[in-house]
Write a protein that holds these residues in place. Structure first.
Motif, PDB file in Angstrom:
ATOM      1  N   ASP A  31       0.827  -1.210   0.000  1.00  0.00           N
ATOM      2  CA  ASP A  31       0.000   0.000   0.000  1.00  0.00           C
ATOM      3  C   ASP A  31       0.861   1.258   0.000  1.00  0.00           C
ATOM      4  O   ASP A  31       0.557   2.229  -0.693  1.00  0.00           O
ATOM      5  N   ILE A  32       1.919   1.247   0.772  1.00  0.00           N
ATOM      6  CA  ILE A  32       2.795   2.415   0.854  1.00  0.00           C
ATOM      7  C   ILE A  32       3.530   2.639  -0.459  1.00  0.00           C
ATOM      8  O   ILE A  32       3.613   3.758  -0.959  1.00  0.00           O
ATOM      9  N   LEU A  33       4.055   1.579  -1.041  1.00  0.00           N
ATOM     10  CA  LEU A  33       4.795   1.710  -2.295  1.00  0.00           C
ATOM     11  C   LEU A  33       3.888   2.064  -3.473  1.00  0.00           C
ATOM     12  O   LEU A  33       4.360   2.606  -4.474  1.00  0.00           O
ATOM     13  N   ASP A  34       2.583   1.786  -3.337  1.00  0.00           N
ATOM     14  CA  ASP A  34       1.638   2.154  -4.391  1.00  0.00           C
ATOM     15  C   ASP A  34       1.344   3.654  -4.404  1.00  0.00           C
ATOM     16  O   ASP A  34       0.806   4.169  -5.377  1.00  0.00           O
ATOM     17  N   LEU A  35       1.694   4.356  -3.331  1.00  0.00           N
ATOM     18  CA  LEU A  35       1.465   5.799  -3.270  1.00  0.00           C
ATOM     19  C   LEU A  35       2.414   6.530  -4.220  1.00  0.00           C
ATOM     20  O   LEU A  35       3.552   6.105  -4.416  1.00  0.00           O
ATOM     21  N   GLU A  36       1.938   7.612  -4.785  1.00  0.00           N
ATOM     22  CA  GLU A  36       2.806   8.486  -5.560  1.00  0.00           C
ATOM     23  C   GLU A  36       3.812   9.125  -4.609  1.00  0.00           C
ATOM     24  O   GLU A  36       3.533   9.281  -3.408  1.00  0.00           O
ATOM     25  N   HIS A  37       4.950   9.518  -5.122  1.00  0.00           N
ATOM     26  CA  HIS A  37       5.995  10.105  -4.289  1.00  0.00           C
ATOM     27  C   HIS A  37       5.469  11.288  -3.475  1.00  0.00           C
ATOM     28  O   HIS A  37       5.692  11.368  -2.265  1.00  0.00           O
ATOM     29  N   GLN A  38       4.774  12.202  -4.114  1.00  0.00           N
ATOM     30  CA  GLN A  38       4.285  13.395  -3.416  1.00  0.00           C
ATOM     31  C   GLN A  38       3.306  13.029  -2.304  1.00  0.00           C
ATOM     32  O   GLN A  38       3.323  13.631  -1.231  1.00  0.00           O
ATOM     33  N   SER A  39       2.481  12.052  -2.553  1.00  0.00           N
ATOM     34  CA  SER A  39       1.519  11.614  -1.540  1.00  0.00           C
ATOM     35  C   SER A  39       2.239  10.987  -0.343  1.00  0.00           C
ATOM     36  O   SER A  39       1.906  11.258   0.811  1.00  0.00           O
ATOM     37  N   ARG A  40       3.237  10.173  -0.642  1.00  0.00           N
ATOM     38  CA  ARG A  40       4.018   9.531   0.434  1.00  0.00           C
ATOM     39  C   ARG A  40       4.734  10.580   1.269  1.00  0.00           C
ATOM     40  O   ARG A  40       4.718  10.532   2.499  1.00  0.00           O
ATOM     41  N   ARG A  41       5.327  11.580   0.618  1.00  0.00           N
ATOM     42  CA  ARG A  41       6.001  12.670   1.345  1.00  0.00           C
ATOM     43  C   ARG A  41       5.003  13.449   2.196  1.00  0.00           C
ATOM     44  O   ARG A  41       5.304  13.847   3.313  1.00  0.00           O
ATOM     45  N   ARG A  42       3.804  13.660   1.671  1.00  0.00           N
ATOM     46  CA  ARG A  42       2.771  14.393   2.417  1.00  0.00           C
ATOM     47  C   ARG A  42       2.398  13.634   3.690  1.00  0.00           C
ATOM     48  O   ARG A  42       2.246  14.235   4.750  1.00  0.00           O
ATOM     49  N   TRP A  43       2.240  12.306   3.586  1.00  0.00           N
ATOM     50  CA  TRP A  43       1.905  11.519   4.776  1.00  0.00           C
ATOM     51  C   TRP A  43       3.024  11.593   5.809  1.00  0.00           C
ATOM     52  O   TRP A  43       2.773  11.693   7.010  1.00  0.00           O
ATOM     53  N   VAL A  44       4.256  11.565   5.368  1.00  0.00           N
ATOM     54  CA  VAL A  44       5.388  11.677   6.292  1.00  0.00           C
ATOM     55  C   VAL A  44       5.361  13.046   6.980  1.00  0.00           C
ATOM     56  O   VAL A  44       5.594  13.148   8.191  1.00  0.00           O
ATOM     57  N   THR A  45       5.039  14.083   6.236  1.00  0.00           N
ATOM     58  CA  THR A  45       4.932  15.425   6.815  1.00  0.00           C
ATOM     59  C   THR A  45       3.828  15.475   7.861  1.00  0.00           C
ATOM     60  O   THR A  45       4.014  16.035   8.955  1.00  0.00           O
ATOM     61  N   GLU A  46       2.679  14.879   7.554  1.00  0.00           N
ATOM     62  CA  GLU A  46       1.570  14.873   8.503  1.00  0.00           C
ATOM     63  C   GLU A  46       1.921  14.064   9.761  1.00  0.00           C
ATOM     64  O   GLU A  46       1.576  14.464  10.873  1.00  0.00           O
ATOM     65  N   ILE A  47       2.617  12.969   9.598  1.00  0.00           N
ATOM     66  CA  ILE A  47       3.053  12.170  10.752  1.00  0.00           C
ATOM     67  C   ILE A  47       3.995  12.985  11.618  1.00  0.00           C
ATOM     68  O   ILE A  47       3.911  12.953  12.852  1.00  0.00           O
ATOM     69  N   SER A  48       4.878  13.741  10.984  1.00  0.00           N
ATOM     70  CA  SER A  48       5.814  14.592  11.745  1.00  0.00           C
ATOM     71  C   SER A  48       5.059  15.594  12.605  1.00  0.00           C
ATOM     72  O   SER A  48       5.460  15.879  13.729  1.00  0.00           O
ATOM     73  N   LYS A  49       3.964  16.144  12.080  1.00  0.00           N
ATOM     74  CA  LYS A  49       3.135  17.067  12.854  1.00  0.00           C
ATOM     75  C   LYS A  49       2.507  16.370  14.055  1.00  0.00           C
ATOM     76  O   LYS A  49       2.426  16.951  15.142  1.00  0.00           O
ATOM     77  N   ILE A  50       2.044  15.144  13.873  1.00  0.00           N
ATOM     78  CA  ILE A  50       1.439  14.370  14.946  1.00  0.00           C
ATOM     79  C   ILE A  50       2.441  14.093  16.061  1.00  0.00           C
ATOM     80  O   ILE A  50       2.108  14.160  17.242  1.00  0.00           O
TER      81      ILE A  50
END
Length: 52
Positions: A31-50
């Motif tokens: 599921d993670i590897l199926d994400l587009e690069h920008q989407s994966r980076r966005r999720w990492v950014t959101e996790i950092s906020k959490i």
């Protein structure tokens, strides 16, 4: 002689992104590897906020 070609996404950064998302969201590797690069980076950014 340089044969040219596409420069790949940095392996270390990819591993860090996958590990972060998998750890916090418990998503599968597929599921993670199926994400587009920008989407994966966005999720990492959101996790950092959490984490703050």
């Amino acid at each position: 002689m340089f044969s040219g070609g596409v420069v790949g996404y940095p392996s270390e950064q990819m591993h860090e992104e996958v590990a972060c998302i998998a750890y916090y969201f418990h998503w599968s590797l597929t599921d993670i590897l199926d994400l587009e690069h920008q989407s994966r980076r966005r999720w990492v950014t959101e996790i950092s906020k959490i984490k703050q």
